[in-house]
Design an enzyme around this catalytic site. Structure first.
Site, PDB file in Angstrom:
ATOM      1  N   LYS A  22       4.009  -5.249 -28.041  1.00 17.37           N
ATOM      2  CA  LYS A  22       5.398  -5.473 -27.611  1.00 17.37           C
ATOM      3  C   LYS A  22       6.083  -6.499 -28.502  1.00 17.37           C
ATOM      4  O   LYS A  22       7.197  -6.273 -28.981  1.00 17.37           O
ATOM      5  CB  LYS A  22       5.405  -5.973 -26.157  1.00 17.37           C
ATOM      6  CG  LYS A  22       6.738  -6.540 -25.695  1.00 17.37           C
ATOM      7  CD  LYS A  22       6.712  -6.979 -24.250  1.00 17.37           C
ATOM      8  CE  LYS A  22       6.306  -8.401 -24.007  1.00 17.37           C
ATOM      9  NZ  LYS A  22       7.309  -9.429 -24.236  1.00 17.37           N
ATOM     10  N   ASN A  23       5.423  -7.639 -28.701  1.00 17.37           N
ATOM     11  CA  ASN A  23       6.105  -8.734 -29.382  1.00 17.37           C
ATOM     12  C   ASN A  23       6.214  -8.548 -30.894  1.00 17.37           C
ATOM     13  O   ASN A  23       6.885  -9.320 -31.574  1.00 17.37           O
ATOM     14  CB  ASN A  23       5.445 -10.076 -29.026  1.00 17.37           C
ATOM     15  CG  ASN A  23       5.710 -10.433 -27.564  1.00 17.37           C
ATOM     16  OD1 ASN A  23       6.607  -9.855 -26.933  1.00 17.37           O
ATOM     17  ND2 ASN A  23       4.939 -11.348 -27.020  1.00 17.37           N
ATOM     18  N   CYS A 117      11.217 -14.054 -19.323  1.00 18.12           N
ATOM     19  CA  CYS A 117      10.426 -14.587 -18.226  1.00 18.12           C
ATOM     20  C   CYS A 117      10.753 -16.052 -17.979  1.00 18.12           C
ATOM     21  O   CYS A 117      10.946 -16.822 -18.918  1.00 18.12           O
ATOM     22  CB  CYS A 117       8.942 -14.442 -18.553  1.00 18.12           C
ATOM     23  SG  CYS A 117       8.361 -12.752 -18.349  1.00 18.12           S
ATOM     24  N   ARG A 122      12.698 -22.918 -22.748  1.00 19.96           N
ATOM     25  CA  ARG A 122      12.894 -21.905 -23.793  1.00 19.96           C
ATOM     26  C   ARG A 122      14.193 -22.102 -24.581  1.00 19.96           C
ATOM     27  O   ARG A 122      15.096 -21.254 -24.583  1.00 19.96           O
ATOM     28  CB  ARG A 122      12.778 -20.493 -23.204  1.00 19.96           C
ATOM     29  CG  ARG A 122      11.504 -20.315 -22.427  1.00 19.96           C
ATOM     30  CD  ARG A 122      11.191 -18.886 -22.091  1.00 19.96           C
ATOM     31  NE  ARG A 122      10.657 -18.133 -23.215  1.00 19.96           N
ATOM     32  CZ  ARG A 122      10.321 -16.858 -23.138  1.00 19.96           C
ATOM     33  NH1 ARG A 122      10.469 -16.214 -22.021  1.00 19.96           N
ATOM     34  NH2 ARG A 122       9.851 -16.235 -24.191  1.00 19.96           N
ATOM     35  N   ASP A 305       0.144 -16.543 -23.593  1.00 19.56           N
ATOM     36  CA  ASP A 305       0.322 -15.268 -22.887  1.00 19.56           C
ATOM     37  C   ASP A 305      -0.981 -14.758 -22.264  1.00 19.56           C
ATOM     38  O   ASP A 305      -0.977 -13.734 -21.580  1.00 19.56           O
ATOM     39  CB  ASP A 305       0.888 -14.202 -23.840  1.00 19.56           C
ATOM     40  CG  ASP A 305       2.326 -14.498 -24.230  1.00 19.56           C
ATOM     41  OD1 ASP A 305       2.952 -15.362 -23.590  1.00 19.56           O
ATOM     42  OD2 ASP A 305       2.824 -13.860 -25.179  1.00 19.56           O
ATOM     43  N   ARG A 398       7.700  -4.550 -17.831  1.00 15.29           N
ATOM     44  CA  ARG A 398       8.374  -4.948 -19.072  1.00 15.29           C
ATOM     45  C   ARG A 398       7.422  -4.899 -20.259  1.00 15.29           C
ATOM     46  O   ARG A 398       7.846  -4.694 -21.387  1.00 15.29           O
ATOM     47  CB  ARG A 398       8.863  -6.399 -18.960  1.00 15.29           C
ATOM     48  CG  ARG A 398      10.022  -6.592 -18.057  1.00 15.29           C
ATOM     49  CD  ARG A 398      10.360  -8.041 -17.984  1.00 15.29           C
ATOM     50  NE  ARG A 398      10.930  -8.465 -19.264  1.00 15.29           N
ATOM     51  CZ  ARG A 398      11.746  -9.473 -19.406  1.00 15.29           C
ATOM     52  NH1 ARG A 398      12.084 -10.189 -18.366  1.00 15.29           N
ATOM     53  NH2 ARG A 398      12.230  -9.781 -20.576  1.00 15.29           N
TER      54      ARG A 398
END
Ligand code: EPZ
Length: 431
Positions: A22-23, A117, A122, A305, A398
């Site tokens: 995903k990232n 999230c 952030r 993560d 997600r």
């Protein structure tokens, strides 16, 4: 009321295919709009974040054709606006990659500020610092970040914190800037390297990705390419941890074992057997788990993560006390309140969690507070005695493709329920 209904305890056994990262896929998709030529991207995970990003691209005039579930053709020669907005895009962190991509290509971007999230503050100050160093003017209006430049020119940028997003964003903008940009104290995550490889395959000149000094020599334009996204380190790690917590025997396939070294090392430390081959890792958990200490760090350290997944696993290291120090995000222990409902014995002091291993968890109704913590609660429920539900699964969707299906294929008793009737049936089957 979408939820996962889960019955424990079944050891997970067999093989599971890991999807694209995903990232890595998110910035690669954003970067694909930096050329007017056609780009084909393969091994895209079919998950909500990717689909929201693709829709946002279509909304600004990018042509997208799905060749199959994991492969898309992209042509960005007809972009009609540099304004990226919309309710869904605001909910995701990766929307900010459009700033680097559009600023690089059009010297202008107006992008809805990121959500994502709720795991901490952030900030995006390092992104801003990088764009400004390259000559852009930045302002914030109507909840969006607006970046503009006459020309982008190279700069030496020292990142004050190691940031995946800022490293990627600056790299994208610098690719089409004049001269050589140097990014120091850069993030070294596999997805940073994957994006650099992708941009280089489009004609960019990036050296040093994967080290903490990245050098980007600006080029005048980028061309089309065909590219395959790397496997998802965190999806793979989650299934490895699921093997450990359920005392199972799982082989994760289509992975890059090097990216998983720190996770494999922790699993061995707590008593699992980990066997690597070229593109697969097998985790066997036949012994009682022991405790350990974990500190989350930028790559190649233990990833933030994967913090919730190891925490729930250590919660079953009966007789051991484990310590987890979260050093990346300040608010990433919220799920531990949910774990307590399953019988987890945990104390949180600032950014440190102290976990007293118990014999077993009991099934409970819990809520996913974010993506990775949600996945961790699912694997905890698979290891809990009795019936559990996990709600707010939109967070999990997600980032994990076919999560319940993949777990079920390994023998996990899990299914998605969408109404009270299905939930009732699921609960009855547990008795
Ligand atoms: C990426 O987020 C990932 N998201 C996150 O994955 C992951 O947890 C994180 O990297 C760390 O590995 C995506 O790739 C879309 P950072 P990002 O910038 O880029 C501080 C998941 O579960 N910081 O590396 O937003 C920041 O507050 C998600 O898939 C600043 O201070 O993370 C944090 O403490 C969740 N100023 C630290 O740096 C900045 O300008 C690392 O953040 C930027 C960041």
């Amino acid at each position: 009321m979408e939820q996962y209904a889960i019955w424990g305890v079944n050891p997970l056994v067999s093989e599971v295919e890991i999807g694209g990262a995903k990232n890595a896929a998110l910035p690669i998709l954003a970067a694909a709009i930096m050329t007017d030529e056609t780009v084909i991207i393969d091994n895209l995970p079919d998950i909500k974040d990717i689909n929201v990003l693709l829709t946002a691209m279509q909304n600004i005039g990018v042509f997208i054709e799905r060749i199959d579930r994991h492969k898309v053709k992209i042509n960005a020669s007809r972009i009609h606006t540099t304004v990226v907005e919309g309710e869904n895009i605001r909910k995701m962190r990766a929307s900010y990659y459009f700033v680097g991509a559009l600023l690089g290509k059009y010297k202008a971007a107006d992008v809805a500020l990121p959500g994502g999230c709720a795991i901490g503050n952030r900030a995006i100050d390092q992104h801003e610092k990088g764009f400004k160093a390259l000559g852009a003017k930045i302002r914030y209006e109507h909840g969006s970040i607006i970046a503009e430049a006459i020309d982008l020119t190279s700069a030496n940028i020292f990142m004050d914190v190691v940031s995946v997003g800022a490293t990627i964003n600056i790299m994208m903008a610098a690719v089409l800037a004049e001269g050589q940009t140097v990014i120091e104290n850069a993030a070294k995550e596999p997805h940073v390297v994957d994006l650099a490889n992708f941009l280089n395959s489009m004609g960019a000149n990036i050296k040093g990705a994967g080290t903490d000094i990245i050098r980007v020599k600006g080029v005048t334009s980028l061309h089309g390419t065909e590219y395959t996204v790397i496997p998802d380190q965190i999806e793979a790690g989650t299934f490895m941890m699921a093997a450990a917590i359920t005392k199972g025997d799982v082989t994760v396939k289509n992975v890059i074992p090097k990216h998983l070294e720190c996770i494999s090392a922790k699993l061995e430390e707590i008593g699992c057997e980990v066997m690597e081959s070229d593109d697969a890792i097998r985790v066997v958990a036949s012994k009682r788990l022991s405790g350990t200490q974990v500190k989350t760090m930028p790559y190649p350290g233990y990833p933030t993560d994967m913090q919730p997944q190891i925490a729930v696993t250590l919660g079953l290291s009966m007789g051991y006390t484990s310590i987890i120090k979260e050093s990346i995000f300040e608010n990433r222990f919220k799920y531990l309140d949910e774990l307590r409902k399953m019988g987890g014995v945990v104390t949180v002091e600032g950014n440190i969690a102290i976990i007293e291993g118990v014999q077993e968890y009991q099934g409970a109704s819990v809520t996913a507070p974010d993506l990775r913590a949600g996945a961790a609660l699912v694997i905890a429920a698979l290891a809990a005695d009795g019936f559990s539900t996990v709600d707010q699964i939109q967070y999990i969707e997600r980032g994990y493709e076919d999560f319940p299906e993949k777990l079920a294929s390994l023998g996990g008793r899990i299914r998605k329920v969408t109404n009270p009737e299905e939930l009732k049936k699921a609960r009855l089957r547990a008795v």
